[in-house]
Design an enzyme around this catalytic site. Sequence first.
Site, PDB file in Angstrom:
ATOM      1  N   ASN A   1      40.081  57.256   0.888  1.00  0.00           N
ATOM      2  CA  ASN A   1      40.589  55.783   0.381  1.00  0.00           C
ATOM      3  C   ASN A   1      40.227  55.159   1.982  1.00  0.00           C
ATOM      4  O   ASN A   1      41.307  55.631   2.871  1.00  0.00           O
ATOM      5  CB  ASN A   1      42.118  56.155   0.191  1.00  0.00           C
ATOM      6  CG  ASN A   1      42.756  54.510   0.354  1.00  0.00           C
ATOM      7  OD1 ASN A   1      42.059  53.609   0.729  1.00  0.00           O
ATOM      8  ND2 ASN A   1      44.143  54.532  -0.081  1.00  0.00           N
ATOM      9  N   TRP A   2      39.400  54.417   1.681  1.00  0.00           N
ATOM     10  CA  TRP A   2      38.539  53.415   2.920  1.00  0.00           C
ATOM     11  C   TRP A   2      40.129  52.450   3.636  1.00  0.00           C
ATOM     12  O   TRP A   2      39.768  52.137   4.539  1.00  0.00           O
ATOM     13  CB  TRP A   2      37.748  52.499   2.215  1.00  0.00           C
ATOM     14  CG  TRP A   2      36.878  53.534   3.090  1.00  0.00           C
ATOM     15  CD1 TRP A   2      36.559  54.692   3.123  1.00  0.00           C
ATOM     16  CD2 TRP A   2      35.224  53.359   2.753  1.00  0.00           C
ATOM     17  NE1 TRP A   2      35.172  55.343   3.564  1.00  0.00           N
ATOM     18  CE2 TRP A   2      34.880  54.505   3.142  1.00  0.00           C
ATOM     19  CE3 TRP A   2      34.607  52.207   3.196  1.00  0.00           C
ATOM     20  CZ2 TRP A   2      33.467  54.342   3.468  1.00  0.00           C
ATOM     21  CZ3 TRP A   2      33.017  52.169   2.643  1.00  0.00           C
ATOM     22  CH2 TRP A   2      32.696  53.737   3.040  1.00  0.00           C
ATOM     23  N   LYS A   3      41.186  52.003   2.224  1.00  0.00           N
ATOM     24  CA  LYS A   3      42.037  50.566   2.641  1.00  0.00           C
ATOM     25  C   LYS A   3      41.378  49.468   2.742  1.00  0.00           C
ATOM     26  O   LYS A   3      40.337  49.432   2.265  1.00  0.00           O
ATOM     27  CB  LYS A   3      42.760  51.289   3.733  1.00  0.00           C
ATOM     28  CG  LYS A   3      43.605  52.976   3.528  1.00  0.00           C
ATOM     29  CD  LYS A   3      44.870  52.985   4.290  1.00  0.00           C
ATOM     30  CE  LYS A   3      45.593  54.080   3.376  1.00  0.00           C
ATOM     31  NZ  LYS A   3      46.723  55.086   4.189  1.00  0.00           N
TER      32      LYS A   3
ATOM     33  N   HIS B   1      49.205  53.359  -5.496  1.00  0.00           N
ATOM     34  CA  HIS B   1      48.742  53.810  -4.118  1.00  0.00           C
ATOM     35  C   HIS B   1      50.375  53.253  -2.920  1.00  0.00           C
ATOM     36  O   HIS B   1      51.076  51.964  -3.303  1.00  0.00           O
ATOM     37  CB  HIS B   1      48.289  52.999  -2.899  1.00  0.00           C
ATOM     38  CG  HIS B   1      47.521  53.485  -1.300  1.00  0.00           C
ATOM     39  ND1 HIS B   1      48.864  53.336  -1.100  1.00  0.00           N
ATOM     40  CD2 HIS B   1      47.053  54.605  -1.028  1.00  0.00           C
ATOM     41  CE1 HIS B   1      48.450  54.491   0.755  1.00  0.00           C
ATOM     42  NE2 HIS B   1      47.426  55.036   0.016  1.00  0.00           N
TER      43      HIS B   1
ATOM     44  N   GLU C   1      51.667  51.716  -0.239  1.00  0.00           N
ATOM     45  CA  GLU C   1      51.105  50.810   0.268  1.00  0.00           C
ATOM     46  C   GLU C   1      51.552  49.715  -0.821  1.00  0.00           C
ATOM     47  O   GLU C   1      51.887  48.613  -0.070  1.00  0.00           O
ATOM     48  CB  GLU C   1      49.496  50.933   1.512  1.00  0.00           C
ATOM     49  CG  GLU C   1      49.340  51.494   2.388  1.00  0.00           C
ATOM     50  CD  GLU C   1      48.634  51.862   2.760  1.00  0.00           C
ATOM     51  OE1 GLU C   1      47.537  51.554   2.166  1.00  0.00           O
ATOM     52  OE2 GLU C   1      48.353  52.922   3.561  1.00  0.00           O
TER      53      GLU C   1
ATOM     54  N   GLU D   1      51.371  62.190  -2.108  1.00  0.00           N
ATOM     55  CA  GLU D   1      50.795  61.048  -0.745  1.00  0.00           C
ATOM     56  C   GLU D   1      52.551  60.668  -0.562  1.00  0.00           C
ATOM     57  O   GLU D   1      53.244  60.180  -1.112  1.00  0.00           O
ATOM     58  CB  GLU D   1      50.425  59.923  -0.957  1.00  0.00           C
ATOM     59  CG  GLU D   1      49.129  59.443  -1.413  1.00  0.00           C
ATOM     60  CD  GLU D   1      47.875  59.202  -1.014  1.00  0.00           C
ATOM     61  OE1 GLU D   1      46.966  59.736  -0.062  1.00  0.00           O
ATOM     62  OE2 GLU D   1      47.965  58.137  -1.046  1.00  0.00           O
TER      63      GLU D   1
ATOM     64  N   GLY E   1      49.340  57.855   7.264  1.00  0.00           N
ATOM     65  CA  GLY E   1      48.837  57.251   8.310  1.00  0.00           C
ATOM     66  C   GLY E   1      49.006  57.623  10.093  1.00  0.00           C
ATOM     67  O   GLY E   1      49.595  56.625  10.681  1.00  0.00           O
TER      68      GLY E   1
ATOM     69  N   SER F   1      47.524  62.098   5.773  1.00  0.00           N
ATOM     70  CA  SER F   1      47.272  62.455   7.515  1.00  0.00           C
ATOM     71  C   SER F   1      46.414  63.696   6.872  1.00  0.00           C
ATOM     72  O   SER F   1      46.437  65.042   7.775  1.00  0.00           O
ATOM     73  CB  SER F   1      48.658  62.367   8.557  1.00  0.00           C
ATOM     74  OG  SER F   1      48.886  61.270   7.813  1.00  0.00           O
TER      75      SER F   1
ATOM     76  N   GLY G   1      42.813  59.539   4.293  1.00  0.00           N
ATOM     77  CA  GLY G   1      42.625  57.739   4.926  1.00  0.00           C
ATOM     78  C   GLY G   1      42.051  57.842   5.734  1.00  0.00           C
ATOM     79  O   GLY G   1      40.731  57.875   6.086  1.00  0.00           O
ATOM     80  N   GLY G   2      42.498  58.044   7.130  1.00  0.00           N
ATOM     81  CA  GLY G   2      42.163  57.631   8.715  1.00  0.00           C
ATOM     82  C   GLY G   2      40.480  58.520   8.420  1.00  0.00           C
ATOM     83  O   GLY G   2      39.382  57.671   8.873  1.00  0.00           O
TER      84      GLY G   2
HETATM   85  P1  13P Z   1      45.750  58.868   5.690  1.00  0.00           P
HETATM   86  O1  13P Z   1      44.952  60.216   6.087  1.00  0.00           O
HETATM   87  O2  13P Z   1      45.606  57.704   7.077  1.00  0.00           O
HETATM   88  O3  13P Z   1      47.126  58.876   6.513  1.00  0.00           O
HETATM   89  O4  13P Z   1      46.136  58.303   4.220  1.00  0.00           O
HETATM   90  C1  13P Z   1      46.441  58.395   3.332  1.00  0.00           C
HETATM   91  C2  13P Z   1      46.127  58.195   2.731  1.00  0.00           C
HETATM   92  O5  13P Z   1      47.425  56.781   2.256  1.00  0.00           O
HETATM   93  C3  13P Z   1      45.435  58.331   1.533  1.00  0.00           C
HETATM   94  O6  13P Z   1      45.666  57.010   0.239  1.00  0.00           O
END
Ligand code: 13P
Length: 255
Positions: A13-15, A99, A101, A171, A177, A217, A238-239
């Site tokens: 998930n590149w956000k 998600h 966010e 999640e 994050g 994470s 994510g990251g």
């Molecule tokens: P991180 O892997 O950066 O914690 O993000 C997880 C995430 O929100 C994937 O959708």
Amino acid sequence: MDKSKRAAVIAGNWKMNMTPSQTTAFINELAPKVAGLDGCKVVLCVPFVDIAPAVEAAKGTNIEIGAENIHWEAKGAYTGEISGAMLSECGVKYVIVGHSERRQYFGETDVTVNARVKAGLANGLKVILCVGETLTEREQGVTYETVARQTKIALLGVSAEELKNVIIAYEPVWAIGTGKTATAEQAEEVCAAIRGVLADIYCEKCAEATTIQYGGSMNAKNAEELLSMKNIDGGLIGGASLKSDDFTVIVKAAQ
Ligand code: 13P
């Protein structure tokens, strides 16, 4: 049904990261590294403007492209939103819905998440439905109630047949994050509980067949342990999905 019969899915998930040119460069770099790793599906969910270059760069590779959101209406006066037809015509195969966010910063509710899930399915997309508790909810001991409510409402009106195109991503919001991962046991416990919810609202077999990912994470170091758990069939990353070497290690851990 044992875990090996469920599709393992590692999705990035590149956000709000990567421009179109960075997208092309990243996929050209990643593709040879994950080539032949067919033990899991490899998906990158990217910002809307990156979809076209991502689909183009991923042609002929084992990487599939997803979007990060979808609107429930087919078209109309919804400034800033995107429809299922727009996504599928661009070659998108997956879409992330709900998600944390989106829930936290953009007012998504269980009800709008449900509408978006149904739109994704109606447009032939595989829906990655995100659920997870906040730190307060965990500390107050309502983790199960929270994920059960989110799961049940998100899937209202979704048939058992349609459930085959739904992936659930657990999640925990406090792990996103933050570098703070849920322990493998904590993640397994909640993923198993989500499977129990699916068994309640559908059937045991439906629950057994559904892919459940962990996200929060997940990285090159902890992926193997998390993915070894019985009820964790993949990851939403994510990251670490922004670094081709780290993402490749996670894909390898899922083989
Ligand atoms: P991180 O892997 O950066 O914690 O993000 C997880 C995430 O929100 C994937 O959708």
